[in-house]
Structure formats: C-alpha cells, structure tokens
Design an enzyme around this catalytic site. Structure first.
Site, mmCIF file in Angstrom:
data_model
loop_
_atom_site.group_PDB
_atom_site.id
_atom_site.type_symbol
_atom_site.label_atom_id
_atom_site.label_comp_id
_atom_site.label_asym_id
_atom_site.label_seq_id
_atom_site.Cartn_x
_atom_site.Cartn_y
_atom_site.Cartn_z
ATOM 1 N N GLU A 1 37.744 6.821 -6.773
ATOM 2 C CA GLU A 1 36.941 6.772 -5.543
ATOM 3 C C GLU A 1 37.621 5.927 -4.474
ATOM 4 O OE1 GLU A 1 36.028 6.168 -8.654
ATOM 5 O OE2 GLU A 1 33.887 6.512 -9.013
ATOM 6 N N CYS B 1 32.695 0.929 -7.840
ATOM 7 C CA CYS B 1 32.911 2.072 -6.953
ATOM 8 C C CYS B 1 31.635 2.507 -6.257
ATOM 9 C CB CYS B 1 33.485 3.237 -7.738
ATOM 10 S SG CYS B 1 35.158 2.888 -8.272
ATOM 11 N N TRP C 1 65.907 17.765 -40.973
ATOM 12 C CA TRP C 1 64.715 17.759 -40.124
ATOM 13 C C TRP C 1 63.894 18.957 -40.527
ATOM 14 C CZ3 TRP C 1 64.350 13.578 -37.140
ATOM 15 C CH2 TRP C 1 65.516 12.885 -36.838
ATOM 16 N N ASP D 1 61.883 5.891 -42.484
ATOM 17 C CA ASP D 1 62.588 6.602 -41.410
ATOM 18 C C ASP D 1 63.227 5.635 -40.412
ATOM 19 O OD1 ASP D 1 61.326 8.688 -42.678
ATOM 20 O OD2 ASP D 1 59.764 8.918 -41.164
ATOM 21 N N GLY E 1 52.337 9.153 -44.134
ATOM 22 C CA GLY E 1 52.598 9.940 -45.323
ATOM 23 C C GLY E 1 51.319 10.444 -45.970
ATOM 24 N N SER F 1 43.694 9.353 -47.453
ATOM 25 C CA SER F 1 42.614 8.364 -47.335
ATOM 26 C C SER F 1 41.787 8.603 -46.071
ATOM 27 C CB SER F 1 43.186 6.944 -47.274
ATOM 28 O OG SER F 1 43.947 6.676 -48.413
#
Lengths: 368, 368
Positions: free
Chosen positions: B57, B89, B175, B205, B298, B304
C-alpha cells in the site's frame, strides 16, 4: 519430393483419420485409409476394417463408382500388388481408371516395396509418394517393424506404486492401480495382436488375459459391438506345463498359443537352456503373424526382455501409493555397482490416468 | 458478498500479479499487491518486496500522491492495523483519503482479522472483502497456514529412480536427476523460508543447502541480482553433534539454525527420546518466524515426517532410470502387511522437468 498442394495435404490427412477406424480390428493387417477426389470433391472414402475383408481402396472405389474415372486417389500405404484373400488393389485402381495415386508411404516390406507403384505407373497412372509419411508410419508401428525386421513390436506393461513396488513382501498387490488404469490396459490389449505372459503370472491372478468388452471405455463400446471386437491371441510361456484346464484362461474366448513341449509352439532354448525370447518372438511373427506383442508379466520375464533388448516401449503405471522398499521391486534385484549401469529410459509421454500416472518410455540402449 | 464490477476483477487481478513480484524475497512476510484506481485509471501500484521494507500500500500511495483522494484501493490482503517496522497501512490509506478499499481476503491471523477493516470503516471508508479470495490465498499458503495453526507449511523433496531407488546398495547416487531437476530444486529452495535437513545428509553430500544464484534459471537471475536474493535459513537436525566446521554448510553465506544441545535450538524430545518433530516445527515458526519449510533429507527423516503427518506437499522427482530393488528405497522398509496400510497420495501435478518427472502430491490421510 514432388510439390504437394494444400488440397493434397487435406485429403491425405482425411485418409489417415479414416485409417484409424481400424486400429482395434485390422491386426495383423495394417491400418490403411483411402480418399478418392474428383476436382475438389471427395467421391469415395474407405478404410481397412478387418483382415480378410476388403482393403481401404476397394471400399473407396465402390463408393466412387464411375466418378473414379480421372480422379486422384489418396492412400496411406502403397497399394498392394499381390493376390491374397482379396485381389490386388493396384489392379482395382487401374480398372477404375483413376488418373493419379498419391501414397503416404511405400510398402515397408523391402521385398515388395515399389511393386504396387510400378504396376500403377505401367498402366499410365501418375504416382507420387511421401505425403505425410511420418503420420502414416505412426498408424502402423508394429506392422512396419515386423515387415522390416521380422520381429514383433513389443510393449511391456508394468504397474507399481510410486516407490517402484509391484506387491507387498507377502505378495499382496490387488489393486495397486485404479479402475481407470485397468480400463486403459484393456485398450492396449484390444489394439495388440497378442498378449504375452507366463503361466506363473496367469496362475497367480487366475488371469483370463482377454479383452473384456464390459471394461472398455464407452467410446470404444459404441464403435465396436461385443461380437465385432477382435480378441488378441494369448501367448503363454509354460515350459514346466503348469497350466491346468480349470484356469479362466483356458475357458475364455480367444486363440491361445501355449509355448511348451508338445504344445502350440515348441520352446526354443538358448545355450543356457533358457527360453530364447528373441527366437520365440521371431517364430511368433513368422509362424503366427503376430506383429504386435503386449506383455503383462512379472519381474523375471520383464527383466529378461529388457536385458535381451527386446522391449520397444515400456508402459508403466505408477499408483500414488508408497509401499516401502521391503515389497517386490519392479525388476527385482539388479546387482548394479555403479550409476553408469542403470537401465536408462527415454520418456515419450507422461500423463495421469485416473489417479495413476502413466509413463511411456523407450529403452535408451536400444537407440545407441 | 458485495457485487463486484468487471473493473474490480481486472484491478484485483492486477494486484495479485503484482504481489507475485515478491515470491522469492518477502519471507517470512506475505506477498501482497496493491492497485489504486481513480475513475478507470490506475494511479498507483505496488507490492511488498522484502520484510522490513515498505508494504504494498505504501508503494502504491506514494505513486498515486494527491490522486489517491477519493480513489479505490485494491489490496490482496487486509491492510495491517499494527505498528511494526512500518506504520499501519490502514492509517496510510485513511491519511491519503481514499474513498473505498477492496480486499481480496481478511488477515489470516484470527486474532487480528478484521481490525484493519474496522479502522478503515471507522474513518468513513467503504470496505469490501472477498474479491478473488482463492487466488489471493494461493499467493501465501505458508504464511496463511502458520498464521492459522502456528505450524509451518512443509514441502518434502525426494528424488529417486523410476523404480523408487534413491541410491544403489553401495550408496552411489550422483546424479540420479538431471541438471534441469536440480535447477528446479533451486527455485523451490529460493521460495522457501528455511531448508531442513539432517547432519547425516549434509555430511554425506557435503551439501551447502543454500541457493546458488548461478544455478537459478535465467529469468530469475534477471529478476534478482545475486546480492538481492534472500538465502533461506538452513535448519539442521544434529542431535549427535556431528557437524564439523570444515563442512561447506558452515562456511557458505546464510543463517543456520543447528538443532542440538547448546546450539541455536535445543532439541525437543518426545516420550521415546526421539526429536519431537511437531514441537520442533512449532518452535521454528514461533521463535524463528519460519512459515515455509523445504525438507531435503534421507529416508529416515522423510519417513518420520510422513508418519507424524507433518508433510503438506511431497515433491518427488523421478529419473528415467531403473536401478533394481536391491538399492535404497524411497522411505526404506515399511513392514506393511496389507494393501490397506499403504501411504496414499493425492497427485496434484505431474510434469516433465528435463528428462525427469516431477510429481507434486499431498498425503491422503491428511485430508480425511
């Protein structure tokens, strides 16, 4: 390549659309469409509906009658030049006195390709070839492959959960995929020349492996009555003679080829005394005119087919479920030791079929 | 519901389009757009670009200047009524003497919803609410969820082969997916408020888990300079203190929240002495203003989260490869004994990203 006119494209497109009218019925014959045009008017149309019945050109010429004289005929495949169950179409076109024939493609059989065209030219008819050739080829991938290589076109169907499981550890698997996916499978079965499976799979599911008219989509039911629908041949690998007469497969309508000693097709074995799948497929094509094999089988046969490089198209249904890695995997264990050894696919099409995902792919090593 | 005119729809659509200008930068603030219209002319436009900077605004009113007097303001979210880093605003709109305010939706926070509207009405301004509400809601799924429930919106990213394997038996996985899929992941990271992972995944990784500007699509690079781009917070579950200072994660730019004793967030444990993920997510939302969690982890954490019903959206990349069932499965073993126990998904979107297939799905039990 001759210069084709816009009208030529329109008329050949029409012929290709007409040809599709036979995709559930013509096997092992090809799908062919024909349009006969006088000036800018369509005077005859037809397509090949079923092996043994008139070819596309015959239907179109009958409809055109005298108006075929001096007309142009558009045919999606080179007119045949041999006497089979019906007289050669090239002869029919000559007798009808058409002035010009445009073919989308030559006959894929290298031994006869060009003979029909030559017969027409010898009779003074102008012939042009190659209009919308690719579209015409895609009408008959199986017929063309078999004509060119002597081997059937093989589609391998598999179904798994989204994590690649075809069954739980205890074997439970009904129903992984949705009714819509199973209906989709019925369409593929109906288009194929033969359905291949093993006695193990047949016995496990007491599968009849036929086309169930009731399960076809309404649009197909409207196009083909239950009586008209062609039942694909069912080919069952049964080397250990496990099929028994009480199985649904043995009592449902449709031709069966049991691959077993003393049965319809003798098992052809390789050096390792296993069924030589390539030789078996070649025999199915040569002895039983099977151009198009639709395979529904378990991990063992699927894996063997892939390793033998016999799969033209993989049709994989993935159901939106996770079953856990302790279930039964798509191809079983492969013992890969490096990512370079994975079986790589080229995805040709992905779409949702009901809640399931259908992936159509070719195998990459086939193309290298 | 008031009657909105075609012009109202046009202007609110414009405000919604403007709001999208902030989707990579506003977190944890919502995306908001504003259009100010005098007669049928747009006199002011703006959107919220970054937390701490002016609201939509303010930008639009600055542009409109005196021409805001008697104008209609279209705002995609109820104007705020509280003093934060910027003045409310609602007050700005009152001071500018607009005649009418149309909001697409109320503030999703039930404790403050309606206050901005009331403030405007008390000042004699006509206020209407609900124009293109659904489209406005879809600008801010994470902000809205957190405001309504106190919990962040959670997207779980996974990548596997078409047969559900995330790595070979020996752990090799680089990959699996294509460069295009990895670029797609960068976009999701850039949109999120925080990226959640575990020290195990980070170490395996040596992942930096940040947004790499160089890997973003060109369109995004053109819209945001490397300096402007917001780095999402990286939240790492590291209960066993395995993170070491030599990891890329520890040296790359961007805020980190290490969940470990004596670190940024104390682990909250459940009765089984495991990390209570729901309580941890709630703490991330309340203490760290994280509305939108992008999870890269993973099988153990993924499993979970799914079991705890904490996943709002699963983003699954399937690479066109078959790796064999002796690899590592998407969620590991689940020990299911009946097909009724499978984890069922609702597929919201399927598309090809490069050669890979991206599936966006919600979990079915969430909706029952």
């Amino acid at each position: 390549m001759p210069l084709f006119t816009p009208q030529d494209f329109t008329m050949m497109s029409r012929a290709i659309e007409l040809a599709k009218g036979g995709i559930y019925t013509t096997a092992p014959n090809p799908n062919v469409g024909c349009v006969i045009v006088q000036g800018d008017e369509i005077v005859g149309e037809g397509f090949h509906y079923r092996a043994g019945e008139p070819h596309a050109e015959v239907h179109a010429l009958r409809m055109a009658g005298d108006r075929a004289v001096g007309a142009t005929a558009y045919v999606t495949l080179e007119p045949c030049s041999h006497y089979g169950r019906t007289p050669p179409c090239a002869e029919g076109l000559i007798k009808a006195k058409v002035a010009k024939v445009i073919c989308a493609m030559e006959d894929p059989n290298p031994k006869v390709a060009g003979r029909g065209i030559q017969m027409l030219r010898d009779a003074g008819i102008t012939v042009e070839v190659g209009l919308l050739e690719q579209q015409a080829e895609s009408l008959n991938p199986a017929f063309i492959k078999q004509m060119k290589t002597g081997m059937p076109f093989v589609q391998l169907k598999m179904a798994a959960s989204i994590d690649g499981q075809t069954a739980l550890a205890n074997g439970q698997s009904q129903w992984i995929t949705s009714p819509q996916a199973r209906q989709d499978v019925q369409k593929y079965r109906a288009k194929s020349g033969a359905i291949l499976s093993t006695s193990k799979t047949v016995i496990e599911d007491n599968a009849s492996l036929n086309v169930r008219w009731d399960d076809l989509p309404l649009s197909l039911q409207e196009a083909y009555s239950q009586q008209e629908l062609r039942q694909p041949v069912r080919v069952i690998l049964d080397r250990n003679h496990q099929l028994t007469s009480d199985l649904k497969l043995m009592s449902t309508e449709g031709e069966r080829i049991i691959v077993a000693e003393g049965q319809d097709l003798e098992p052809i074995l390789n050096d390792e005394q296993l069924i030589d799948l390539a030789a078996t497929f070649s025999a199915l094509a040569k002895q039983h005119h099977i151009n198009h094999l639709w395979v529904e089988a378990g991990a063992t046969l699927a894996s063997s087919l892939i390793k033998a490089n016999l799969v033209d198209e993989l049709i994989l249904y993935l159901a939106p479920k996770i079953m856990g890695s302790d279930g039964r995997g798509l191809l079983g264990a492969l013992g890969l030791e490096s990512m370079a050894e994975t079986i790589d696919l080229n995805v040709k099409d992905v779409r949702q079929v009901g809640q399931d995902i259908r992936i159509t792919a070719t195998l990459k090593n086939k193309e290298s």
